[in-house]
Scaffold this motif. Structure first.
Motif, mmCIF file in Angstrom:
data_model
loop_
_atom_site.group_PDB
_atom_site.id
_atom_site.type_symbol
_atom_site.label_atom_id
_atom_site.label_comp_id
_atom_site.label_asym_id
_atom_site.label_seq_id
_atom_site.Cartn_x
_atom_site.Cartn_y
_atom_site.Cartn_z
ATOM 1 N N ASP A 245 0.944 -1.213 -0.060
ATOM 2 C CA ASP A 245 0.011 0.062 0.007
ATOM 3 C C ASP A 245 0.907 1.445 0.171
ATOM 4 O OD1 ASP A 245 -1.929 2.034 0.247
ATOM 5 O OD2 ASP A 245 -2.767 1.248 2.199
ATOM 6 N N ILE A 247 -0.115 4.110 0.113
ATOM 7 C CA ILE A 247 -0.649 5.322 0.778
ATOM 8 C C ILE A 247 -0.133 5.094 2.524
ATOM 9 C CG2 ILE A 247 -2.730 6.516 1.972
ATOM 10 C CD1 ILE A 247 -2.272 6.484 -1.178
ATOM 11 N N LEU A 248 0.243 3.930 2.663
ATOM 12 C CA LEU A 248 0.759 3.526 4.029
ATOM 13 C C LEU A 248 2.108 4.378 4.021
ATOM 14 C CD1 LEU A 248 0.705 2.363 6.846
ATOM 15 C CD2 LEU A 248 1.683 0.234 5.673
ATOM 16 N N HIS A 251 1.524 7.871 4.749
ATOM 17 C CA HIS A 251 1.012 8.094 6.148
ATOM 18 C C HIS A 251 2.263 8.212 7.145
ATOM 19 C CE1 HIS A 251 -3.261 8.344 6.541
ATOM 20 N NE2 HIS A 251 -3.306 7.405 5.817
ATOM 21 N N MET A 252 3.110 7.227 7.012
ATOM 22 C CA MET A 252 4.340 6.878 7.903
ATOM 23 C C MET A 252 5.381 8.140 7.589
ATOM 24 S SD MET A 252 4.567 2.818 8.178
ATOM 25 C CE MET A 252 6.072 2.788 9.092
ATOM 26 N N LEU A 303 -0.665 16.189 14.471
ATOM 27 C CA LEU A 303 -2.181 15.850 14.268
ATOM 28 C C LEU A 303 -2.450 16.303 12.769
ATOM 29 C CD1 LEU A 303 -3.606 17.014 17.745
ATOM 30 C CD2 LEU A 303 -2.650 14.832 17.391
ATOM 31 N N TRP A 305 -0.741 15.730 9.539
ATOM 32 C CA TRP A 305 -0.040 15.498 8.407
ATOM 33 C C TRP A 305 -0.907 14.827 7.129
ATOM 34 C CZ3 TRP A 305 -0.517 11.211 12.064
ATOM 35 C CH2 TRP A 305 -0.877 10.140 11.714
ATOM 36 N N GLY A 313 -5.838 9.621 -2.381
ATOM 37 C CA GLY A 313 -7.125 8.399 -2.175
ATOM 38 C C GLY A 313 -7.249 7.958 -0.862
ATOM 39 N N MET A 314 -6.803 8.933 0.155
ATOM 40 C CA MET A 314 -7.292 9.006 1.326
ATOM 41 C C MET A 314 -8.704 9.086 1.606
ATOM 42 S SD MET A 314 -5.361 10.916 4.618
ATOM 43 C CE MET A 314 -6.007 12.519 4.028
ATOM 44 N N SER A 315 -9.062 8.479 2.960
ATOM 45 C CA SER A 315 -10.581 8.528 2.941
ATOM 46 C C SER A 315 -11.107 10.062 3.260
ATOM 47 C CB SER A 315 -10.780 7.756 4.384
ATOM 48 O OG SER A 315 -11.743 8.531 5.038
ATOM 49 N N MET A 316 -12.410 10.627 2.674
ATOM 50 C CA MET A 316 -12.404 11.907 2.742
ATOM 51 C C MET A 316 -12.686 12.185 4.265
ATOM 52 S SD MET A 316 -16.100 13.241 1.285
ATOM 53 C CE MET A 316 -17.096 12.265 2.468
ATOM 54 N N TYR A 317 -13.167 11.412 5.308
ATOM 55 C CA TYR A 317 -13.342 11.561 6.541
ATOM 56 C C TYR A 317 -11.956 11.930 7.159
ATOM 57 C CZ TYR A 317 -18.157 9.904 5.411
ATOM 58 O OH TYR A 317 -19.354 9.577 4.953
ATOM 59 N N ALA A 318 -11.297 11.157 6.826
ATOM 60 C CA ALA A 318 -9.779 11.487 7.563
ATOM 61 C C ALA A 318 -9.223 12.673 6.899
ATOM 62 C CB ALA A 318 -8.628 10.293 7.047
ATOM 63 N N TYR A 321 -10.857 15.198 8.842
ATOM 64 C CA TYR A 321 -10.230 15.550 10.317
ATOM 65 C C TYR A 321 -8.972 16.293 10.185
ATOM 66 C CZ TYR A 321 -7.225 13.650 13.975
ATOM 67 O OH TYR A 321 -6.211 13.720 15.166
ATOM 68 N N PHE A 322 -7.987 15.835 9.175
ATOM 69 C CA PHE A 322 -6.718 16.536 9.052
ATOM 70 C C PHE A 322 -6.676 18.119 8.672
ATOM 71 C CE2 PHE A 322 -3.883 13.326 10.011
ATOM 72 C CZ PHE A 322 -4.170 12.165 9.602
ATOM 73 N N GLN B 82 -4.183 7.902 14.286
ATOM 74 C CA GLN B 82 -4.495 8.433 13.139
ATOM 75 C C GLN B 82 -4.331 7.952 11.791
ATOM 76 O OE1 GLN B 82 -3.788 13.078 14.125
ATOM 77 N NE2 GLN B 82 -2.024 11.921 14.946
ATOM 78 N N TYR B 87 -7.920 4.295 7.145
ATOM 79 C CA TYR B 87 -8.427 2.923 6.787
ATOM 80 C C TYR B 87 -9.922 2.660 7.216
ATOM 81 C CZ TYR B 87 -3.604 2.514 5.036
ATOM 82 O OH TYR B 87 -2.396 2.680 4.181
#
Lengths: 545, 99, 214
Positions: A245, A247-248, A251-252, A303, A305, A313-318, A321-322, B82, B87
């Motif tokens: 992935d 996207i992972l 994130h990291m 909080l 990034w 392609g990250m979730s819209m809800y995330a 939040y960001f 976070q 996911y």
């Protein structure tokens, strides 16, 4: 030591950290935080000019819409090397490892940092990392972007990714150790009477920076290690074809790299508090708020990034939040700007070079910060992400903010570190060149980006050319603005006027020592009885020294 | 400087940790669906707290040290949590899948 | 002296903070992938030997006991006890590494080592006939198993080396009731490495054992 007696100062030279010992061994095996700071100044200056060369190459290519100077692969290497060098080998260490190393112990009344040998180790680790990075450059470069996005970096790139990633990984440990040292020093080695509430805000800023360094850097270390392992063994951690992935990875990576940008601005904000108070002859307005906002930026900075990933392609809800939290993180930065402005209000302003850089910071950082809010707004970001708008935004905060603060701090503390004054006329001229050149370089990029010019492309549509030409012209002026101080600083080491202990009549324990300071900083441990920035207002200036 | 735990305390903690290891081993053989991981992590968390508070003597350390220990775990939660919200919330979208 | 003790201890805790985030990064990636590929994960966990994992957990726990007792002995100036307990701690640490070596060897023999050509074969096993379809995903998860236990083992090696150094310092009489800082901070490091294993054990060995492979 020179035996020429015409220069009166060498005859009467007091023992200080520079003349205490001579020879390369006394520098390379030193435990003195001040000498280590000088080692860092030299190292990061070298890396800065190297990164600047890559910037120059980028700007020359972008003079014309066609990709005519170099092909796209080579251009990719230019912006990658520019980014890696400037971020990891210049900005991240810059103020903490140089001015922080030199002045944090002095400002708290300590003889040295908590772990002097770890401090030296930290510099050696930095050099080791820099060697890997330089090796990557010399062997043929890296073309992944400083962000090492997968699966390009882990699978498809044909360049020296592992070498470069090793360099960054190693340099990360240098950063971690510096942060660790500062945290323990500030907690455990303050002089009697130096309470948290009396600490110079420069110390608060470096403390907050150190927290970020310690908590964030290990994550990017493990992330790059995974990229290296994937590249070597084709495992599939980040390769979608084998189930990974990408996207992972992002994130990291951004878990560290966003807080990293706060590493790249907080120390500059610390310098700002010192400059604005000294050259307004006033205590910083709202000291508790400025101190707390440093910690606030450090915490909230972890909080947000995901705002680098809105279109991935990250979730819209995330994303929601960001985005919301990214608006929140602007608040502590704005608090600082308001407080510095309030400090200047009814202050007695003098326009020495450090203050010119401080003025520049306030204007340029504000623009950079506000455009960050544009980018934090989801709908707008969809339009301007990966365009020159973003490039302009981060250069406004990193160059218009941090680099200007670094220049201001260098000028402010140069007399203390070297015992010599730089030539004020040339310094003011260079500061104006930097300001003018910077704006001419990067403001057109906001426009070009908003109109659609994408970043990281060596060619662009012809309608953007005028902005690029302006930008390259500005870059030339900006480069001159950097070269001139380099020349006169070096010149001043031999020919500069003797500075005296406190040429700015500034408050702060570091100004109560000789210029340059003695090796152990203080004859006896100082006892602190007054608040920070105890500038006398409406009274005769106290005699300092 | 700081009070050291007594031999009795240390041995008792060791026995507790040993017993809990056996417990977690045996419980893992029972099929409980999603609860397997919850139980296992709870037991691990409890073991970790014993090691931190007694073996590493944090219970008699200064508030500052306790703050730093807490910050460490809080920050790991920030990382895992976070990342997870991305996911997990993907499945809330019409075509999204959770993981 | 007290300030130096306090500084050294705080410094070690800050360092352990960085280690928490370092392992945390790996736990994060692992968490994502095992939730992404639950079936592949179930298949990989059947290749672990919980007995060895549990043994190692018990070994590390008792080593933490001897370590804590060693720190206590140092505080009280009990030189002989300190040296014996340090030796025991080192012994248990080496036991752990030995068991790990046995496990890795077993994985090698079973062809469960994805990084090395010729030692990764997930396709045929009479015991788990349906697992070939998970090979690609299992590869990722097995890699994480090796990375996480590998980095942990690396930290154990460093820990053992550290303990040996402390042991020789103790032998030379460097420690007494008012100076035992290196013992204390090395102990903190040792316990931390134990804590990482306390989480690795259930996550890698125990969860998913009862799951059916579809």
């Amino acid at each position: 030591m020179s035996t020429v007696l015409q220069d009166p100062q060498t005859v009467a030279e007091t023992p200080n950290y520079l003349n205490a010992e001579y020879g390369w061994r006394s520098w390379l095996f030193t435990k003195d935080h001040k000498r280590i700071a000088i080692l860092y100044i030299i190292s990061i200056t070298v890396m800065f000019f190297l990164g600047g060369i890559f910037a120059g190459l980028i700007r020359v290519e972008l003079l014309t819409p066609q990709g005519d100077l170099v092909n796209s692969d080579t251009y990719n290497k230019f912006f990658t090397m520019h980014g890696i060098i400037m971020v990891f080998f210049f900005l991240i260490p810059s103020i903490p490892a140089t001015l922080g190393n030199f002045f944090v112990p002095m400002m708290i009344g300590a003889k040295d940092l908590a772990f002097p040998r770890i401090n030296l180790l930290s510099w050696y680790i930095y050099i080791a990392g820099a060697i890997f990075a330089l090796a990557a450059v010399v062997m043929g470069g890296v073309d992944t972007g400083w962000t090492f996005y997968t699966p390009f970096s882990s699978t498809f790139s044909n360049t020296f990714v592992i070498t470069a990633a090793c360099g960054v990984f190693i340099a990360g440990f240098s950063s971690i150790l510096t942060g660790l040292n500062f945290i323990v020093t500030i907690h455990k080695m303050r002089a009697p009477g130096m309470t948290w509430g009396r600490l110079p805000l420069f110390v608060w800023a470096n403390y907050a920076t150190s927290l970020i360094q310690v908590l964030g850097t290990p994550v990017v270390a493990i992330t790059l290690a995974l990229v290296g392992l994937e590249r070597a063994f084709h495992i599939g951690i980040f390769d979608p074809a084998i189930g990974g992935d990408p996207i992972l990875f992002q994130h990291m990576f951004w878990f560290y790299s966003h807080p990293a940008v706060y590493i790249m601005i907080l120390p500059g904000m610390g310098v700002m508090s010192e400059l604005v108070s000294c050259f307004s002859r006033k205590a910083v307005f709202g000291y508790p708020f400025v101190a707390a906002s440093s910690i606030g930026i450090a915490v909230i900075g972890f909080l947000v990034w995901g705002h680098h990933m809105f279109v991935t392609g990250m979730s819209m809800y995330a994303s929601l939040y960001f985005s919301l939290l990214s608006f929140l993180v602007a608040v502590p930065s704005a608090i600082k700007i308001f407080n510095w402005t309030a400090t200047m209000f009814r202050g007695s302003i003098s326009y020495a070079t450090p203050m010119l850089y401080a003025f520049g910071f306030i204007g340029l950082f504000t623009i950079g910060g506000l455009t960050g809010l544009f980018l934090a707004t989801l709908a707008v970001d969809v339009h301007v992400t990966d365009t020159y708008f973003v490039v302009a935004h981060f250069h406004y905060v990193m160059v218009g903010g941090m680099v200007l603060a670094y220049m201001g701090g260098l000028h402010f503390w140069w007399p203390k570190m070297t015992g010599k004054m730089y030539p004020e006329g040339w310094a003011k001229f260079a500061a104006l060149l930097v300001f003018a050149g910077f704006n001419l370089t990067f403001f057109p990029q906001f426009i070009a980006g908003y109109l659609g010019q994408p970043r990281r492309y060596h060619a662009y549509a012809p309608e953007f050319q005028v902005y690029n030409v302006l930008s390259t012209a500005g870059a030339t002026i900006l480069g001159l603005g950097y070269i001139i101080p380099f020349i006169y600083f070096v010149w001043s080491l031999k020919y500069g006027a003797p500075a005296g202990n406190n040429p700015w009549k500034a408050k702060g324990l570091e100004w109560e020592t000789t210029s340059p300071p003695p090796t152990y900083n203080f004859e006896t441990t100082p006892i602190v009885t007054e608040e920070a920035y105890a500038y006398a207002t409406h009274k005769k200036e106290e005699h300092v020294g | 400087m700081h009070s050291a735990p007594s031999v009795r305390t240390l041995v008792l903690v060791w026995l507790t940790l040993t017993i809990m290891t056996i417990v977690t081993f045996e419980v893992s053989k029972i099929e409980m669906g999603e609860w397997n991981i919850v139980v296992a992590l709870l037991i691990a968390f409890f073991k970790m707290m014993l090691v931190i508070l007694i073996f590493m003597n944090v219970r008699s350390e200064s508030p500052l040290t306790k703050l730093f220990v807490g910050a460490g775990f809080f920050w790991m939660v920030l990382l895992l949590g976070q990342v997870a919200i991305d996911y997990i919330s993907r499945s809330w979208m019409p075509e999204g899948k959770m993981w | 002296m007290e300030q130096q003790f306090d500084s050294a201890t705080l410094g070690m805790w800050v360092f352990l903070l960085t280690e928490i985030m370092f392992f945390g990064g790996m736990f994060c990636a692992y968490m994502i992938y095992r939730n992404m590929y639950p079936a592949a994960f179930a298949s990989t966990s059947k290749h672990m030997e919980p007995f060895w994992g549990a043994t190692n957990t018990l070994v590390l726990i008792v080593s933490s006991l001897t370590m804590a007792l060693a720190v206590r002995a140092a505080r009280l100036g009990q030189q002989k006890a300190l040296q014996i307990l340090l030796l025991l701690t080192i012994f248990f640490g080496l036991c752990f590494l030995g068991v790990k070596g046995v496990e890795y060897h077993q994985h090698w023999v079973d062809k469960n080592v994805p990084l090395i050509a010729g030692h990764w074969d997930y396709s045929n096993s009479e015991e788990f006939p349906n697992q070939a379809q998970y090979a690609k995903q299992a590869q990722i998860l097995f890699c994480f198993y090796f990375f996480m236990t590998g980095f942990h083992a690396l930290h154990m090696v460093v820990g053992v080396a550290l303990m040996l150094t402390i042991f020789f310092m103790a032998r030379r009489g460097k420690f007494n009731a008012s100076y035992f800082t290196p013992v204390e901070i090395s102990g903190l490091y040792w316990h931390f490495v134990d804590i990482v294993w306390i989480f690795l054990f259930p996550l890698l060995y125990l969860i998913g054992r009862t799951k059916e492979m579809m």
